[in-house]
Design a protein around this motif. Structure first.
Motif, PDB file in Angstrom:
ATOM      1  N   LEU A  52      48.829  26.944  37.196  1.00 28.57           N
ATOM      2  CA  LEU A  52      50.277  26.724  37.280  1.00 28.57           C
ATOM      3  C   LEU A  52      50.609  25.682  38.340  1.00 28.57           C
ATOM      4  CD1 LEU A  52      53.138  27.809  36.377  1.00 28.57           C
ATOM      5  CD2 LEU A  52      52.987  29.351  38.358  1.00 28.57           C
ATOM      6  N   PHE A  53      51.524  24.768  38.004  1.00 28.45           N
ATOM      7  CA  PHE A  53      52.042  23.781  38.946  1.00 28.45           C
ATOM      8  C   PHE A  53      53.565  23.850  38.954  1.00 28.45           C
ATOM      9  CE2 PHE A  53      47.982  21.801  37.695  1.00 28.45           C
ATOM     10  CZ  PHE A  53      47.428  21.545  38.945  1.00 28.45           C
ATOM     11  N   ALA A  54      54.163  23.466  40.086  1.00 26.43           N
ATOM     12  CA  ALA A  54      55.618  23.349  40.184  1.00 26.43           C
ATOM     13  C   ALA A  54      56.022  21.902  39.955  1.00 26.43           C
ATOM     14  CB  ALA A  54      56.099  23.820  41.553  1.00 26.43           C
TER      15      ALA A  54
ATOM     16  N   VAL B  43      33.497  42.204  32.394  1.00 23.31           N
ATOM     17  CA  VAL B  43      34.456  42.914  33.234  1.00 23.31           C
ATOM     18  C   VAL B  43      35.815  42.233  33.198  1.00 23.31           C
ATOM     19  CG1 VAL B  43      32.735  43.858  34.826  1.00 23.31           C
ATOM     20  CG2 VAL B  43      33.726  41.604  35.275  1.00 23.31           C
ATOM     21  N   ARG B  44      36.835  43.033  33.462  1.00 21.71           N
ATOM     22  CA  ARG B  44      38.197  42.528  33.664  1.00 21.71           C
ATOM     23  C   ARG B  44      38.537  42.758  35.128  1.00 21.71           C
ATOM     24  NH1 ARG B  44      40.531  45.182  29.840  1.00 21.71           N
ATOM     25  NH2 ARG B  44      40.399  43.497  28.309  1.00 21.71           N
ATOM     26  N   LEU B  45      38.982  41.722  35.818  1.00 20.08           N
ATOM     27  CA  LEU B  45      39.150  41.767  37.269  1.00 20.08           C
ATOM     28  C   LEU B  45      40.603  41.538  37.666  1.00 20.08           C
ATOM     29  CD1 LEU B  45      36.045  39.555  38.157  1.00 20.08           C
ATOM     30  CD2 LEU B  45      36.143  42.054  38.055  1.00 20.08           C
ATOM     31  N   HIS B  46      41.062  42.336  38.635  1.00 18.05           N
ATOM     32  CA  HIS B  46      42.423  42.210  39.158  1.00 18.05           C
ATOM     33  C   HIS B  46      42.349  42.056  40.681  1.00 18.05           C
ATOM     34  CE1 HIS B  46      44.064  43.457  35.269  1.00 18.05           C
ATOM     35  NE2 HIS B  46      43.202  44.456  35.282  1.00 18.05           N
ATOM     36  N   PRO B  47      42.406  40.844  41.199  1.00 13.41           N
ATOM     37  CA  PRO B  47      42.411  40.675  42.657  1.00 13.41           C
ATOM     38  C   PRO B  47      43.784  41.013  43.232  1.00 13.41           C
ATOM     39  CG  PRO B  47      42.617  38.548  41.579  1.00 13.41           C
ATOM     40  CD  PRO B  47      42.433  39.555  40.482  1.00 13.41           C
ATOM     41  N   GLU B  48      43.813  41.881  44.226  1.00 12.49           N
ATOM     42  CA  GLU B  48      45.083  42.213  44.874  1.00 12.49           C
ATOM     43  C   GLU B  48      45.366  41.280  46.043  1.00 12.49           C
ATOM     44  OE1 GLU B  48      45.842  46.267  45.726  1.00 12.49           O
ATOM     45  OE2 GLU B  48      44.960  47.012  43.854  1.00 12.49           O
ATOM     46  N   THR B  49      44.332  40.610  46.520  1.00 16.80           N
ATOM     47  CA  THR B  49      44.491  39.559  47.526  1.00 16.80           C
ATOM     48  C   THR B  49      43.898  38.285  46.931  1.00 16.80           C
ATOM     49  OG1 THR B  49      42.411  40.307  48.517  1.00 16.80           O
ATOM     50  CG2 THR B  49      44.455  41.088  49.530  1.00 16.80           C
ATOM     51  N   GLY B  50      44.088  37.173  47.602  1.00 14.77           N
ATOM     52  CA  GLY B  50      43.645  35.902  47.034  1.00 14.77           C
ATOM     53  C   GLY B  50      42.766  35.108  47.975  1.00 14.77           C
ATOM     54  N   ARG B  51      41.697  35.716  48.464  1.00 15.75           N
ATOM     55  CA  ARG B  51      40.799  35.030  49.395  1.00 15.75           C
ATOM     56  C   ARG B  51      39.885  34.051  48.651  1.00 15.75           C
ATOM     57  NH1 ARG B  51      44.302  36.470  52.985  1.00 15.75           N
ATOM     58  NH2 ARG B  51      44.305  38.706  53.447  1.00 15.75           N
ATOM     59  N   THR B  52      39.411  33.059  49.364  1.00 17.81           N
ATOM     60  CA  THR B  52      38.486  32.085  48.792  1.00 17.81           C
ATOM     61  C   THR B  52      37.241  32.781  48.253  1.00 17.81           C
ATOM     62  OG1 THR B  52      39.245  30.375  50.331  1.00 17.81           O
ATOM     63  CG2 THR B  52      37.106  30.026  49.277  1.00 17.81           C
ATOM     64  N   HIS B  53      36.900  32.505  46.997  1.00 19.99           N
ATOM     65  CA  HIS B  53      35.700  33.047  46.342  1.00 19.99           C
ATOM     66  C   HIS B  53      35.683  34.573  46.318  1.00 19.99           C
ATOM     67  CE1 HIS B  53      33.326  29.109  47.428  1.00 19.99           C
ATOM     68  NE2 HIS B  53      34.377  28.891  46.650  1.00 19.99           N
TER      69      HIS B  53
ATOM     70  N   HIS C  44      48.916  27.240  43.504  1.00 20.01           N
ATOM     71  CA  HIS C  44      47.697  28.043  43.586  1.00 20.01           C
ATOM     72  C   HIS C  44      46.565  27.197  43.029  1.00 20.01           C
ATOM     73  CE1 HIS C  44      46.721  29.606  39.353  1.00 20.01           C
ATOM     74  NE2 HIS C  44      47.688  28.733  39.187  1.00 20.01           N
ATOM     75  N   ARG C  45      45.338  27.666  43.152  1.00 16.37           N
ATOM     76  CA  ARG C  45      44.186  26.901  42.688  1.00 16.37           C
ATOM     77  C   ARG C  45      43.185  27.819  41.993  1.00 16.37           C
ATOM     78  NH1 ARG C  45      42.810  22.936  47.890  1.00 16.37           N
ATOM     79  NH2 ARG C  45      44.970  22.413  48.399  1.00 16.37           N
ATOM     80  N   LEU C  46      42.353  27.208  41.168  1.00 15.69           N
ATOM     81  CA  LEU C  46      41.182  27.871  40.610  1.00 15.69           C
ATOM     82  C   LEU C  46      39.950  27.117  41.091  1.00 15.69           C
ATOM     83  CD1 LEU C  46      42.268  28.446  36.875  1.00 15.69           C
ATOM     84  CD2 LEU C  46      42.397  30.066  38.776  1.00 15.69           C
TER      85      LEU C  46
END
Length: 288
Positions: free
Chosen positions: A128-130, A215-225, A117-119
């Protein structure tokens, strides 16, 4: 072309410093731009401008750069994965315009790693990396299947909602073909991808005469930006320091950083599937 030639004739002794764009007229409802705010020249027009006015230095596309190898803190490690604290301003993985990145820096000490994944470059927090191909496949599948959970904290420009309230935002997103990597709101029938975020208002305060919302944010999907544009358009309160979607455009770069932080990441451990939670506080609450 005549305009360019006229400019050269009258100002031939002047040396242009930088070129940028600004929005004139009401912005489209699907984009996060503000009238009068300066922005980097769009991807679509950069080659044309470069050929017509090669002497003009265009505003940079990537605003954050440290230019040196960053320090990092290991937050979690096992035989299959490693999680570190990524600072703001460093890309997660190698890119064209910025040679320094967290993956390459970390690999100097750990050996080859795999991206799962990326930030965003301006975002800080758990990365996190594998450590091997099998772990990479397992963790990548966990992210794709939404078996992971991410909790971000952010500081927004302006005041929105009441402390303790929770809002759900649904805005389908897609890339702006004229200005990648900028994202815009698109219907799902017009290549838009569904995007859903939950936002919890933690605190609202005033700083130097300007309202700020934590704010505290919880993305349920992982779209760019996704979180950045959901805050800018869904709430009307962009994330502080966001030069791409903020109300002040490139003037956002006066802020020390983009105030978005991945505070907590939960993922299934590769060896046994048990949930692992890695957490690192943003420290944003002390800034309000």
């Amino acid at each position: 072309m005549s305009v360019i030639n006229t400019w050269r004739e009258h100002f031939c002794d002047w040396r242009p410093v930088e070129l940028l764009e600004t929005r004139a007229g009401t912005p489209f409802s699907f984009e996060a731009r503000t009238v009068g705010a300066p922005y980097s020249v769009r991807t679509f027009t950069r080659p044309l401008i470069a050929s017509l006015m090669p002497e003009v230095e265009q505003a940079p596309r990537i605003p954050f750069s440290l230019g040196k190898n960053p320090d990092f803190e290991v937050l979690y490690e096992d035989q299959d994965s490693i999680a570190i604290l990524k600072p703001s301003g460093i890309p997660s993985v190698p890119g064209i315009l910025e040679p320094v990145n967290m993956k390459s820096v970390l690999e100097e000490k750990t050996g080859p790693l795999y991206t799962v994944h990326r930030l965003d470059q301006g975002t800080s927090g758990v990365l996190l990396f594998a450590k091997n191909a099998a772990a990479a496949a397992s963790l990548s599948d966990a992210f794709a299947s939404r078996l992971t959970r991410k909790t971000y904290t952010a500081i927004l420009e302006g005041e929105t909602g009441i402390a303790g309230s929770v809002e759900t935002l649904r805005l389908p997103l897609g890339g702006d073909p004229f200005d990648l990597p900028r994202q815009i709101v698109l219907s799902e029938s017009n290549r838009g991808k569904s995007a859903k975020s939950a936002a919890e208002i933690i605190a609202v305060s005033e700083h130097r005469g300007f309202a700020r919302t934590l704010v505290r944010l919880h993305p349920e999907t992982g779209r760019t930006h996704q979180l950045r544009i959901h805050m800018a358009l869904g709430f009307g309160c962009p994330i502080l320091g966001d030069a791409l979607y903020g109300k002040r455009g490139l003037f956002e770069l006066r802020e020390p950083r983009l105030y978005l932080h991945l505070e907590e990441l939960t993922f299934p451990r590769v060896s046994d599937g048990k949930p692992v939670t890695v957490r690192i506080d943003s420290g944003f609450s002390s800034l309000l």
